[in-house]
Design a protein around this motif. Structure first.
Motif, PDB file in Angstrom:
ATOM      1  N   UNK A  75       0.740  -1.164   0.054  1.00 32.75           N
ATOM      2  CA  UNK A  75       0.066   0.008   0.004  1.00 32.75           C
ATOM      3  C   UNK A  75       0.894   1.076   0.108  1.00 32.75           C
ATOM      4  N   UNK A  76       0.829   2.100  -0.957  1.00 29.81           N
ATOM      5  CA  UNK A  76       1.234   3.508  -0.963  1.00 29.81           C
ATOM      6  C   UNK A  76       0.650   4.474  -0.153  1.00 29.81           C
ATOM      7  N   UNK A  77       1.178   4.863   0.921  1.00 33.32           N
ATOM      8  CA  UNK A  77       0.596   5.784   1.652  1.00 33.32           C
ATOM      9  C   UNK A  77       1.076   7.288   1.422  1.00 33.32           C
ATOM     10  N   UNK A  78       0.206   8.065   1.265  1.00 36.14           N
ATOM     11  CA  UNK A  78       1.017   9.540   0.682  1.00 36.14           C
ATOM     12  C   UNK A  78       0.249  10.445   1.913  1.00 36.14           C
ATOM     13  N   UNK A  79       0.827  11.433   2.261  1.00 37.84           N
ATOM     14  CA  UNK A  79       0.020  12.458   3.194  1.00 37.84           C
ATOM     15  C   UNK A  79       1.066  13.784   3.042  1.00 37.84           C
ATOM     16  N   UNK A  80       0.595  14.836   3.703  1.00 34.99           N
ATOM     17  CA  UNK A  80       1.275  16.123   3.991  1.00 34.99           C
ATOM     18  C   UNK A  80       1.345  16.417   5.484  1.00 34.99           C
ATOM     19  N   UNK A  81       2.447  17.019   5.918  1.00 35.45           N
ATOM     20  CA  UNK A  81       2.331  17.603   7.286  1.00 35.45           C
ATOM     21  C   UNK A  81       1.750  19.021   7.196  1.00 35.45           C
ATOM     22  N   UNK A  82       1.731  19.416   8.363  1.00 34.75           N
ATOM     23  CA  UNK A  82       0.888  20.680   8.396  1.00 34.75           C
ATOM     24  C   UNK A  82       1.820  21.947   7.743  1.00 34.75           C
ATOM     25  N   UNK A  83       3.080  21.563   7.583  1.00 39.67           N
ATOM     26  CA  UNK A  83       3.683  22.557   6.800  1.00 39.67           C
ATOM     27  C   UNK A  83       3.670  22.434   5.215  1.00 39.67           C
ATOM     28  N   UNK A  84       2.737  21.541   4.864  1.00 36.06           N
ATOM     29  CA  UNK A  84       2.238  21.177   3.685  1.00 36.06           C
ATOM     30  C   UNK A  84       3.596  20.399   2.850  1.00 36.06           C
ATOM     31  N   UNK A  85       4.382  19.904   3.563  1.00 32.66           N
ATOM     32  CA  UNK A  85       5.571  19.132   2.851  1.00 32.66           C
ATOM     33  C   UNK A  85       4.948  17.718   2.732  1.00 32.66           C
ATOM     34  N   UNK A  86       5.257  17.081   1.643  1.00 30.79           N
ATOM     35  CA  UNK A  86       4.704  15.723   1.135  1.00 30.79           C
ATOM     36  C   UNK A  86       5.424  14.666   1.450  1.00 30.79           C
ATOM     37  N   UNK A  87       5.020  13.496   1.744  1.00 31.21           N
ATOM     38  CA  UNK A  87       5.534  12.155   2.097  1.00 31.21           C
ATOM     39  C   UNK A  87       5.068  11.042   1.550  1.00 31.21           C
ATOM     40  N   UNK A  88       5.675  10.120   1.007  1.00 31.02           N
ATOM     41  CA  UNK A  88       5.427   8.684   0.585  1.00 31.02           C
ATOM     42  C   UNK A  88       5.907   7.633   1.300  1.00 31.02           C
ATOM     43  N   UNK A  89       5.099   6.455   1.789  1.00 30.64           N
ATOM     44  CA  UNK A  89       5.559   5.356   2.507  1.00 30.64           C
ATOM     45  C   UNK A  89       4.998   4.012   1.826  1.00 30.64           C
ATOM     46  N   UNK A  90       5.696   3.160   1.579  1.00 27.27           N
ATOM     47  CA  UNK A  90       5.263   2.007   0.935  1.00 27.27           C
ATOM     48  C   UNK A  90       5.090   1.044   2.365  1.00 27.27           C
ATOM     49  N   UNK A  91       3.893   0.543   2.597  1.00 23.72           N
ATOM     50  CA  UNK A  91       3.745  -0.265   3.547  1.00 23.72           C
ATOM     51  C   UNK A  91       3.355  -1.882   3.051  1.00 23.72           C
ATOM     52  N   UNK A  92       4.277  -2.634   3.611  1.00 27.88           N
ATOM     53  CA  UNK A  92       3.885  -4.118   3.182  1.00 27.88           C
ATOM     54  C   UNK A  92       2.871  -4.743   3.578  1.00 27.88           C
ATOM     55  N   UNK A  93       2.066  -5.312   2.990  1.00 23.55           N
ATOM     56  CA  UNK A  93       0.956  -6.221   3.389  1.00 23.55           C
ATOM     57  C   UNK A  93       1.360  -7.476   3.432  1.00 23.55           C
ATOM     58  N   UNK A  94       1.374  -8.229   4.749  1.00 22.61           N
ATOM     59  CA  UNK A  94       1.912  -9.583   4.821  1.00 22.61           C
ATOM     60  C   UNK A  94       0.852 -10.378   5.006  1.00 22.61           C
ATOM     61  N   UNK A  95       0.597 -11.540   4.494  1.00 27.27           N
ATOM     62  CA  UNK A  95      -0.588 -12.668   5.092  1.00 27.27           C
ATOM     63  C   UNK A  95      -0.598 -12.910   6.598  1.00 27.27           C
ATOM     64  N   UNK A  96      -1.337 -13.257   7.223  1.00 27.31           N
ATOM     65  CA  UNK A  96      -1.384 -13.799   8.474  1.00 27.31           C
ATOM     66  C   UNK A  96      -1.407 -12.718   9.629  1.00 27.31           C
ATOM     67  N   UNK A  97      -0.979 -12.920  10.537  1.00 31.63           N
ATOM     68  CA  UNK A  97      -1.267 -11.998  11.887  1.00 31.63           C
ATOM     69  C   UNK A  97      -0.104 -11.614  12.337  1.00 31.63           C
ATOM     70  N   UNK A  98       0.725 -10.524  11.704  1.00 30.99           N
ATOM     71  CA  UNK A  98       1.965  -9.903  12.130  1.00 30.99           C
ATOM     72  C   UNK A  98       1.919  -8.452  12.586  1.00 30.99           C
ATOM     73  N   UNK A  99       2.751  -8.145  13.473  1.00 27.95           N
ATOM     74  CA  UNK A  99       2.807  -6.858  13.869  1.00 27.95           C
ATOM     75  C   UNK A  99       3.608  -5.974  12.860  1.00 27.95           C
ATOM     76  N   UNK A 100       3.286  -4.682  13.065  1.00 27.85           N
ATOM     77  CA  UNK A 100       3.791  -3.394  12.229  1.00 27.85           C
ATOM     78  C   UNK A 100       5.454  -3.479  12.538  1.00 27.85           C
TER      79      UNK A 100
END
Length: 100
Positions: A75-100
Motif C-alpha cells: 500500500x502506498x501511503x501519501x500524506x502532507x504534514x501541517x507545513x504542507x511538505x509531502x511524504x510517501x511510504x510503502x507499507x507491506x501487506x503480509x498475510x497472516x497476523x503479524x505486527x507492524x
C-alpha cells in the motif's frame, strides 16, 4: 553552513490483526496529517482511500477483497504534514497476523 534537518519518523502504526482482509492505519504521531491517501498494489482489490485530515490517535481502515492469505502486496501511503511538505511510504501487506 546549513545543518541538515532531523529525520522525520513515519507517524503510523499498522494493526494487522485482521489481515489479510483488513488493515488499520493509526496516526501515532504528534501532529495531524493532511491529504492522506492509500493506494493498494498487489493481489486482491482495495478501493483507494483518501481523507482530508487524520488527527493523532485516529485511524483509517483499509479493506482488501479477494486477497489470498499467503500473498503479499503493498500500500502506498501519501500524506502532507501541517507545513504542507509531502511524504510517501510503502507499507507491506503480509498475510497472516503479524505486527507492524
Amino acid at each position: 553552513m546549513q545543518h541538515p534537518s532531523t529525520a522525520y519518523a513515519v507517524p503510523f502504526t499498522v494493526d494487522r490483526s485482521h489481515a489479510p482482509r483488513r488493515y488499520e492505519l493509526v496516526n501515532t504521531g504528534s501532529e495531524p496529517v493532511h491529504a492522506l491517501s492509500l493506494t493498494h498494489l498487489g493481489n486482491g482489490y482495495a478501493p483507494p482511500l483518501a481523507v482530508n485530515r487524520l488527527d493523532p490517535g485516529r485511524s483509517l481502515t483499509l479493506a482488501v477483497f479477494g486477497a489470498d492469505p499467503e500473498d503479499t502486496g503493498v500500500v502506498v501511503v501519501r500524506w502532507r504534514r501541517p507545513d504542507r511538505s509531502e511524504y510517501l511510504w510503502r507499507m507491506s501487506l503480509v498475510g497472516g497476523r503479524r505486527a507492524a
